[in-house]
Each structure stands twice: as C-alpha cells, then as structure tokens.
Design an enzyme around this catalytic site. Structure first.
Site, short mmCIF file in Angstrom:
data_model
loop_
_atom_site.label_atom_id
_atom_site.label_comp_id
_atom_site.label_asym_id
_atom_site.label_seq_id
_atom_site.Cartn_x
_atom_site.Cartn_y
_atom_site.Cartn_z
N SER A 108 1.05 -1.21 0.05
CA SER A 108 0.01 0.00 -0.01
C SER A 108 0.82 1.30 -0.01
O SER A 108 1.82 1.33 0.49
CB SER A 108 -0.82 0.00 1.18
OG SER A 108 -1.53 1.36 1.44
N LYS A 161 2.02 -3.46 6.37
CA LYS A 161 2.51 -3.70 4.92
C LYS A 161 4.01 -3.57 4.85
O LYS A 161 4.50 -4.43 4.02
CB LYS A 161 1.78 -2.77 4.08
CG LYS A 161 0.29 -2.96 4.05
CD LYS A 161 -0.11 -4.08 3.32
CE LYS A 161 -1.54 -4.73 3.26
NZ LYS A 161 -1.92 -5.87 2.68
N TYR A 196 -1.74 0.06 10.12
CA TYR A 196 -1.82 -0.59 9.07
C TYR A 196 -0.97 -0.57 7.92
O TYR A 196 -0.18 -1.51 7.48
CB TYR A 196 -3.11 -0.08 8.30
CG TYR A 196 -3.41 -0.40 6.87
CD1 TYR A 196 -3.81 -1.63 6.37
CD2 TYR A 196 -2.98 0.49 5.75
CE1 TYR A 196 -3.85 -2.06 4.99
CE2 TYR A 196 -3.26 0.16 4.47
CZ TYR A 196 -3.47 -1.19 4.18
OH TYR A 196 -3.57 -1.48 2.91
C1 UD1 Z 1 -6.42 4.58 3.25
C2 UD1 Z 1 -4.98 4.12 3.09
C3 UD1 Z 1 -4.61 3.36 2.08
C4 UD1 Z 1 -5.30 2.00 2.04
C5 UD1 Z 1 -6.94 2.45 2.16
C6 UD1 Z 1 -7.66 1.21 2.12
C7 UD1 Z 1 -3.73 5.90 4.29
C8 UD1 Z 1 -2.58 7.19 4.22
N1 UD1 Z 1 -4.25 5.45 3.15
O1 UD1 Z 1 -6.75 5.35 1.96
O2 UD1 Z 1 -3.17 2.78 2.05
O3 UD1 Z 1 -5.10 1.23 1.15
O4 UD1 Z 1 -7.14 3.36 3.12
O5 UD1 Z 1 -8.96 1.42 3.01
O6 UD1 Z 1 -3.36 5.24 5.19
N2 UD1 Z 1 -12.88 10.81 2.72
C9 UD1 Z 1 -14.14 11.73 3.31
N3 UD1 Z 1 -15.11 11.03 3.92
C10 UD1 Z 1 -15.17 9.71 3.73
C11 UD1 Z 1 -14.18 8.77 3.38
C12 UD1 Z 1 -13.14 9.25 3.02
O7 UD1 Z 1 -13.97 12.63 3.08
O8 UD1 Z 1 -16.36 9.15 4.57
C13 UD1 Z 1 -11.89 11.45 2.30
C14 UD1 Z 1 -10.60 11.25 3.27
O9 UD1 Z 1 -10.42 12.19 3.91
C15 UD1 Z 1 -9.45 11.25 2.04
C16 UD1 Z 1 -10.20 10.67 0.87
O10 UD1 Z 1 -11.65 10.75 0.99
O11 UD1 Z 1 -9.07 12.53 1.55
C17 UD1 Z 1 -9.90 9.06 0.45
O12 UD1 Z 1 -10.27 8.43 1.70
P1 UD1 Z 1 -10.20 6.79 1.68
O13 UD1 Z 1 -11.19 6.46 0.75
O14 UD1 Z 1 -10.73 6.49 3.20
O15 UD1 Z 1 -8.65 6.34 1.59
P2 UD1 Z 1 -7.39 6.99 2.06
O16 UD1 Z 1 -7.46 7.17 3.48
O17 UD1 Z 1 -6.70 7.73 1.07
#
Ligand code: UD1
Length: 324
Positions: free
Chosen positions: A117, A145, A141
């Site tokens: 990841s 990895k 997490y």
């Molecule tokens: C995270 C992990 C990634 C992992 C993935 C799997 C980190 C940095 N990244 O990705 O390695 O493979 O999870 O689950 O640890 N967001 C919202 N609202 C929501 C959900 C997300 O605003 O309800 C925003 C987050 O703040 C972020 C973006 O959407 O900016 C993507 O979030 P998300 O889909 O959870 O993935 P990551 O956190 O980037």
C-alpha cells in the site's frame, strides 16, 4: 502458471482472479470469507474455505494445490481502525502473512505477489511519490504492510523466494464487464461511502476537512481502477518468472482527485444529488497522495486503462445499481 490467490473472494482479490483466469492461469482461491463474498467466486477458479491463521488449513491447501505462484491479499485494511485496534492488525496482517510465507516456502512456491500500500510512505515529503520516497508509515496498517515487505526481502535472501510488492494507491471502480458486483459491507473508503449516500443507504457523505493545502481544500488522492491493479498482478508474475528478481512498485496514475471533485463527478454521472457535509479532518489523513507510476510503466509495461474518474464512477455505480 498454477496460482493460489489468498483473499481471492475480496474486492481486489476477485478482480485479480478474473484477470489471472483471463490471462490463461490456473487459479485456486483461499479465503475465510470474513469480508470476501461467495458471490465474488468464479466457477473456473477452485475455491478453498480456509484461514491463514490456521496453519493446518494452509498446509492442506498448499499440499493439495502445489502452486507455483501466490498472490496475498488476505488482510485488514481500515487504516483508522488499525490505530484503535492494533492487535487485530498484528495478528491478521503480520502473523497471518508470516504463516502464509512460511507455508509458501515449505511448499516450494517460487513467485509471491504481495498486496502492499501507499500507506507505507506515510506523510508525503513530495508528490508524486516514487518508490525511493522514504517509508515512514503514519498508521499501524501501513506499518504492517512495510513489515511484510521487509520479511519478504529476508525470505527471498534466505530461501530464494522471488517476490513483488505492489504498493496500491486508492483502489476504486468495478469490473467494466460487470462480472463482479459484490459490495463491501460497512465501507469506509470515499467512493463506496459516496455511493451509499447516492442510493440512500446512508444519509450523507461526511467530507473530512476542507482546509487542506490543496486547490479546493479537500483531500487529494490517486484513484486507480481495480482492473488496472489486477492487471498489475498478472504482469508482476510475468516479470518474476522472466527476471527472477524482486520488485517493489507503485500502482497509481500520477493524477490526483479531490473529495469535492469526486462528489461533482458522481453527481454528474448518476444525475443525482449526493448529500454531503463538511466535518472535521480525520486524524492521519495527508493533504495529497499521488503516485509516480513510472517504474511500473518502464519495468512491467503497465499502463492504467480504466482509471479516469468517469470509468471508475460509472463502473462503481453500475455495481451498486445491480444490487438495488
Ligand atoms: C487509506 C490508506 C490506504 C489504504 C486504504 C484502504 C493511508 C494514507 N491510506 O486510504 O493505504 O489502502 O485506506 O482502505 O493510510 N474521505 C471523506 N469522507 C469519507 C471517507 C473518505 O472525506 O467518508 C476522504 C479522506 O479524508 C481522503 C479521501 O476521502 O481525503 C480518501 O479516503 P479513503 O477512501 O478512506 O482512502 P485513504 O484514507 O486515502
């Protein structure tokens, strides 16, 4: 090649199984169905119900199948939960992976493809991130990895196993041919949560912060279509077999999209209003995380084909609609 896909009933696993089958491989799925779905299994891949934490399950499966290659995707992935319940992640992601690697070595597996990841990098010192970026995970997490990548490097040195660690950026989308439509239950990733807000399954999408150092203030990520990721696994086996060298490589697109851009595209594609509200930042979220995928392009000849936002969101929407 005879390939065992550990975690092959999951979201990325099932897409990988499909691409391996289409690429002419013989595929054997091993999954405990804790988050994987029976619905994601294919009749042309043999299925074994088992748990990587059960060494007997592993021994029976490997003795029976005698695979030449392994893909390992059987892991927990909720970065936030890894900070509140690290024990679960140590057991599943570290202990489970070590049992699997040991069994693979004992069964003379030659090629091991590991689902890693972008979380191994931690807070980016620069974007786009190449593989030489320092690894300094910000969540447990990501550490699990990185730890398994390092164990694989040792097992390679000591036991001659060849491995590829594929550092996924943000996996998204569904099979463009709609052969996989299994939905994750209780998703926490942005796009599935957005889909649930669009279908009315949840009230709204909470946007975690709009004061990031990004053009519109919301978090920017590199969304990579799961079929493009799956093809990366196929290419990794070709590479390992031909080159007999290990490989650590990013799979991403070099293009970032913000949360608000995802919301806008999702509304455009579905013709629906996506209810959303800005709330506080989620701890541990970096501003931007974008891949430099040049190494995968140069070494594997890999190219993302489906990773434009339109295809990602259209294929996801189709899977959600098929489940309505
Ligand atoms: C995270 C992990 C990634 C992992 C993935 C799997 C980190 C940095 N990244 O990705 O390695 O493979 O999870 O689950 O640890 N967001 C919202 N609202 C929501 C959900 C997300 O605003 O309800 C925003 C987050 O703040 C972020 C973006 O959407 O900016 C993507 O979030 P998300 O889909 O959870 O993935 P990551 O956190 O980037």
């Amino acid at each position: 090649m005879k390939i065992a896909v550990i975690g092959g009933a999951g979201y990325i696993g099932s897409h990988t199984v499909r691409e391996l089958l289409d690429g002419g491989h013989q595929v054997f799925v091993f999954d405990n169905l804790s988050s994987g779905l029976k619905q994601n299994l294919f009749p042309d891949a043999h299925f074994f119900h088992g748990d990587i934490l059960n060494r007997e399950d592993l021994a029976i499966f490997f003795n029976k199948v005698q695979p030449e290659g392994v893909v390992h995707l059987a892991a927990l992935k909720a970065a936030g939960e890894s900070m509140t319940h690290p024990e679960k992640f140590s057991t599943q992601n570290i202990v489970g992976s070590l049992y699997l690697i040991q069994q693979a070595v004992a069964s003379k597996v030659r090629y091991f493809v590991f689902s890693s990841s972008a979380a191994v990098y931690g807070a980016p010192q620069y974007n786009p991130i190449d593989e030489n970026h320092p690894t300094n995970p910000e969540n447990y997490y990501g550490y699990t990895k990185l730890s398994i990548e390092n164990h694989l490097a040792w097992y390679s040195r000591l036991k001659g196993l060849h491995f590829a660690a594929l550092r996924y950026f943000n996996a998204a989308g569904y099979d463009p041919n709609s052969r996989i439509i299994g939905l994750e239950s209780n998703p926490s990733n942005l796009i599935p949560v957005a889909m649930e807000a669009l279908t009315g399954k949840r009230k709204e999408l909470l946007i975690f912060g709009n004061d990031y150092q990004t053009p519109d203030g919301t978090g920017v990520r590199d969304y990579i279509h799961v079929t493009d990721l799956a093809v990366g696994h196929l290419m990794a086996f070709d590479y390992l077999k031909k080159q007999k060298q290990n490989l650590i490589v990013n799979l991403g697109t070099n293009e970032g999209a913000s949360v608000l851009e995802i919301v806008q595209h999702a509304q455009q594609i579905t013709g629906k209003i996506l209810p959303h509200r800005i709330v506080d930042r989620r701890p541990g979220d970096p501003d931007s995380l974008v891949a430099n995928p040049q190494k995968a392009m140069d070494i594997l000849g890999w190219q993302p084909k489906y990773s434009d936002l339109k295809t990602i969101l259209e294929t996801t929407w189709k899977a959600y609609q098929a489940n309505l």
